[in-house]
Design a protein around this motif. Structure first.
Motif, PDB file in Angstrom:
ATOM      1  N   GLN A 109     -23.186 -95.298   8.367  1.00 53.52           N
ATOM      2  CA  GLN A 109     -23.893 -94.885   7.752  1.00 53.52           C
ATOM      3  C   GLN A 109     -24.240 -93.694   7.770  1.00 53.52           C
ATOM      4  OE1 GLN A 109     -21.777 -93.063   4.616  1.00 53.52           O
ATOM      5  NE2 GLN A 109     -20.158 -95.264   4.721  1.00 53.52           N
ATOM      6  N   ALA A 110     -25.749 -94.849   8.538  1.00 59.75           N
ATOM      7  CA  ALA A 110     -26.865 -93.897   9.161  1.00 59.75           C
ATOM      8  C   ALA A 110     -26.325 -93.012  10.316  1.00 59.75           C
ATOM      9  CB  ALA A 110     -28.018 -95.176   9.614  1.00 59.75           C
ATOM     10  N   TYR A 137     -32.241 -97.307   6.053  1.00 59.66           N
ATOM     11  CA  TYR A 137     -31.780 -97.416   6.835  1.00 59.66           C
ATOM     12  C   TYR A 137     -32.757 -98.415   7.586  1.00 59.66           C
ATOM     13  CZ  TYR A 137     -29.825 -98.599  11.392  1.00 59.66           C
ATOM     14  OH  TYR A 137     -29.888 -99.209  12.162  1.00 59.66           O
ATOM     15  N   VAL A 174     -22.059-101.006   7.130  1.00 60.92           N
ATOM     16  CA  VAL A 174     -22.124-100.049   6.236  1.00 60.92           C
ATOM     17  C   VAL A 174     -23.592 -99.275   6.175  1.00 60.92           C
ATOM     18  CG1 VAL A 174     -22.075 -99.070   3.984  1.00 60.92           C
ATOM     19  CG2 VAL A 174     -20.408-101.340   4.316  1.00 60.92           C
ATOM     20  N   LEU A 175     -24.187-100.106   6.562  1.00 61.17           N
ATOM     21  CA  LEU A 175     -26.239 -99.602   6.681  1.00 61.17           C
ATOM     22  C   LEU A 175     -25.986 -98.576   8.029  1.00 61.17           C
ATOM     23  CD1 LEU A 175     -28.485-102.086   5.527  1.00 61.17           C
ATOM     24  CD2 LEU A 175     -27.058 -99.995   4.616  1.00 61.17           C
ATOM     25  N   ASN A 176     -25.162 -99.600   8.707  1.00 59.77           N
ATOM     26  CA  ASN A 176     -25.028 -98.308  10.020  1.00 59.77           C
ATOM     27  C   ASN A 176     -24.090 -96.780  10.882  1.00 59.77           C
ATOM     28  OD1 ASN A 176     -26.747-100.637  11.631  1.00 59.77           O
ATOM     29  ND2 ASN A 176     -25.424-102.661  11.640  1.00 59.77           N
ATOM     30  N   MET A 191     -26.140 -95.058   0.499  1.00 58.50           N
ATOM     31  CA  MET A 191     -26.048 -94.479   1.579  1.00 58.50           C
ATOM     32  C   MET A 191     -24.668 -94.233   2.233  1.00 58.50           C
ATOM     33  SD  MET A 191     -27.991 -96.436   4.049  1.00 58.50           S
ATOM     34  CE  MET A 191     -27.379 -95.669   6.147  1.00 58.50           C
ATOM     35  N   LEU A 208     -21.934-106.012   5.129  1.00 57.52           N
ATOM     36  CA  LEU A 208     -23.477-104.570   4.164  1.00 57.52           C
ATOM     37  C   LEU A 208     -24.306-103.851   5.628  1.00 57.52           C
ATOM     38  CD1 LEU A 208     -24.594-106.941   1.359  1.00 57.52           C
ATOM     39  CD2 LEU A 208     -23.963-104.476   1.251  1.00 57.52           C
ATOM     40  N   ARG A 209     -23.936-104.445   6.800  1.00 61.25           N
ATOM     41  CA  ARG A 209     -24.968-104.573   7.663  1.00 61.25           C
ATOM     42  C   ARG A 209     -23.981-103.211   8.445  1.00 61.25           C
ATOM     43  NH1 ARG A 209     -29.391-108.419  10.144  1.00 61.25           N
ATOM     44  NH2 ARG A 209     -26.987-109.819  11.014  1.00 61.25           N
TER      45      ARG A 209
END
Lengths: 76, 401
Positions: B282-283, A38, B278-280, A24, B275-276
């Motif tokens: 980036q999303a 996601y 990063v996901l949030n 991502m 890591l979570r």
């Protein structure tokens, strides 16, 4: 009691989550791929957090192949 | 002449005193081989100590031999500590032993080195054989004596690093005859139980003889062959046993072994959370970029299909948004507002916006009319601010502009 074998190990899941985060961060994903990455990442992170709590920290002793709780004087 | 003759008792007593008064004969250590060993019912031991050329009668009284962990046998090489003196009753010169050590330590070193060389050549200690320890074991197996401090130290460290990590103890004999065999059995039982993902095997400090079980070939081989990774924690940091070489990881102390086996729970939780995040992040970034592009594209389109697809995405975004809020909560209020704004924009891409720009929908009985050929005599024209009933006067098919 302790769990039986996990389908995929904690470490493998953590690595999968790291890989998703990297993908991502690199960018260039289609909206579809982004959403998939996601959703998968959130699911894995929830599983990982859960796994940290699954174990019940008891001291057991193995005697003749059977587990028995141990009288514990220091309260672990 | 006669008057000056000594009695036997006087003579023996004189010699006894002479010997007893000689500091060279007190508190000395003498090395030799035990022979003619005779334990008496009284508990006293009588035997001879000899070397190639001489022998000396020895006695070791009960109060001195009762604490000894081995029983001498003829031929055993020992070091005695005590004093030399005369037993006046028989006029015999003898050694009074107060302590006895097995003089085999040099021999043990030789055996240690020979076995080490042999197993080294076999590749039993190769770094390539070492297995990595699991990041998060389901349970940690512990092989040690049930009563020792080793277990206590491991419990203390485990409680600090990962309070709900299960420990499974297989108590074992860690020194003396049969210790190696029991330790081998313990390894096999723990591995076969299927409960543990890593095993700590250890004992507290002691003499080389005390630790000897951990240099026995059968145990060293069993550690190397164990299907579960093994951490050794034997003796003190300065003691190195062959078990340490064969283990996948060697810990200087039982506490250090627990540090290796048991992960830090807080650290793991933090890693997952990072890591979570990063996901949030980036999303969110991607969605903002993509939605800007989608809006531009939608502005150039007059049909509805893109809006339909975007509504599908908006739905999934809402679902993901739920998961995201479930995953954490408070820190994401601001992000949720951004997602809500985004959803608003996506909804604005429906037909309303297009109608506002001067287009109208031709409808009949709830169906959209898409060509002149479909027109009934009467139908509705839907504008952004209302509808009009219209009647067809005439139709003519032609290429559109």
């Amino acid at each position: 009691m302790t769990q039986k074998k996990q389908d995929i190990g904690f470490e493998a899941k953590l690595e999968a989550l790291e890989a998703l985060a990297n993908t991502m961060e690199e960018g260039g994903l289609s909206l579809e791929a982004l959403m998939q990455a996601y959703e998968k990442g959130i699911r894995i992170s929830q599983e990982l957090t859960k796994e940290l709590e699954t174990a019940q920290g008891k001291l057991m002793s193995l005697k003749d192949g059977a587990l028995k709780p141990v009288e514990d004087h220091d309260g672990l | 002449m006669q008057a000056s003759a000594l009695s036997v008792s006087d003579l023996n007593e004189y010699v006894r005193r002479s010997l007893a008064g000689d500091p060279m004969l007190q508190g000395i250590a003498v090395r030799g081989e035990v022979s003619n060993f005779r334990p008496y019912a009284s508990g006293h031991w009588y035997f001879s100590l000899k070397d190639e050329h001489s022998r000396i009668a020895c006695v070791m009284f009960r109060q001195h031999n009762m604490g000894l962990r081995f029983k001498p046998q003829d031929g055993m090489k020992v070091v005695l500590v005590g004093s030399a003196g005369l037993y006046t009753v028989s006029g015999s010169y003898q050694f009074y032993a107060e302590a006895m050590l097995q003089d085999g330590v040099g021999e043990l070193f030789e055996r240690y080195n020979a076995l080490k060389d042999k197993l080294l050549k076999e590749g039993l200690f190769d770094a390539s054989r070492k297995r990595p320890l699991p990041l998060l074991p389901r349970a940690v197996g512990v092989i040690t004596s049930a009563s020792g401090a080793v277990l206590h130290d491991i419990k203390t460290v485990t409680r600090r690093r990962f309070p709900n990590m299960p420990l499974i103890l297989r108590s074992a004999q860690v020194q003396g005859d049969g210790a190696a065999a029991d330790l081998v059995k313990a390894l096999q039982e723990l591995a076969q139980s299927g409960y543990v993902d890593v095993i700590i095997i250890g004992r507290g400090g002691g003499s080389m003889e005390d630790l000897w079980a951990f240099n026995e070939e059968e145990l060293v081989r069993a550690i190397a062959a164990c299907p579960i990774p093994v951490i050794s924690a034997v003796g003190h940091e300065t003691d190195t046993t062959l078990a340490d070489f064969a283990a996948d990881m060697r810990a200087p102390t039982p506490s250090a072994a627990a540090e290796l086996a048991v992960p830090d729970k807080k650290e793991l939780a933090q890693r997952i959370l990072t890591l979570r995040n990063v996901l949030n992040r980036q999303a969110m970034n991607h969605l903002l970029t993509l939605s800007a592009r989608a809006q531009q594209a939608a502005g150039r389109l007059e049909r509805f299909s893109p809006a339909m697809r975007l509504q599908g995405y908006a739905h999934r975004l809402a679902v993901a948004n739920q998961a995201l809020l479930g995953a954490y909560g408070a820190g994401l209020r601001e992000r949720k507002q951004r997602v809500d704004a985004l959803l608003g924009k996506l909804q604005a891409l429906g037909p309303g916006e297009t109608l506002r720009r001067g287009y109208a929908l031709a409808m009949h009985e709830g169906q959209l009319l898409t060509g002149v050929g479909e027109l009934p005599e009467q139908f509705s024209l839907v504008f952004h601010d209302g509808r009009a009933e219209v009647q067809v006067l005439s139709t003519k098919l032609e290429e559109f502009l």
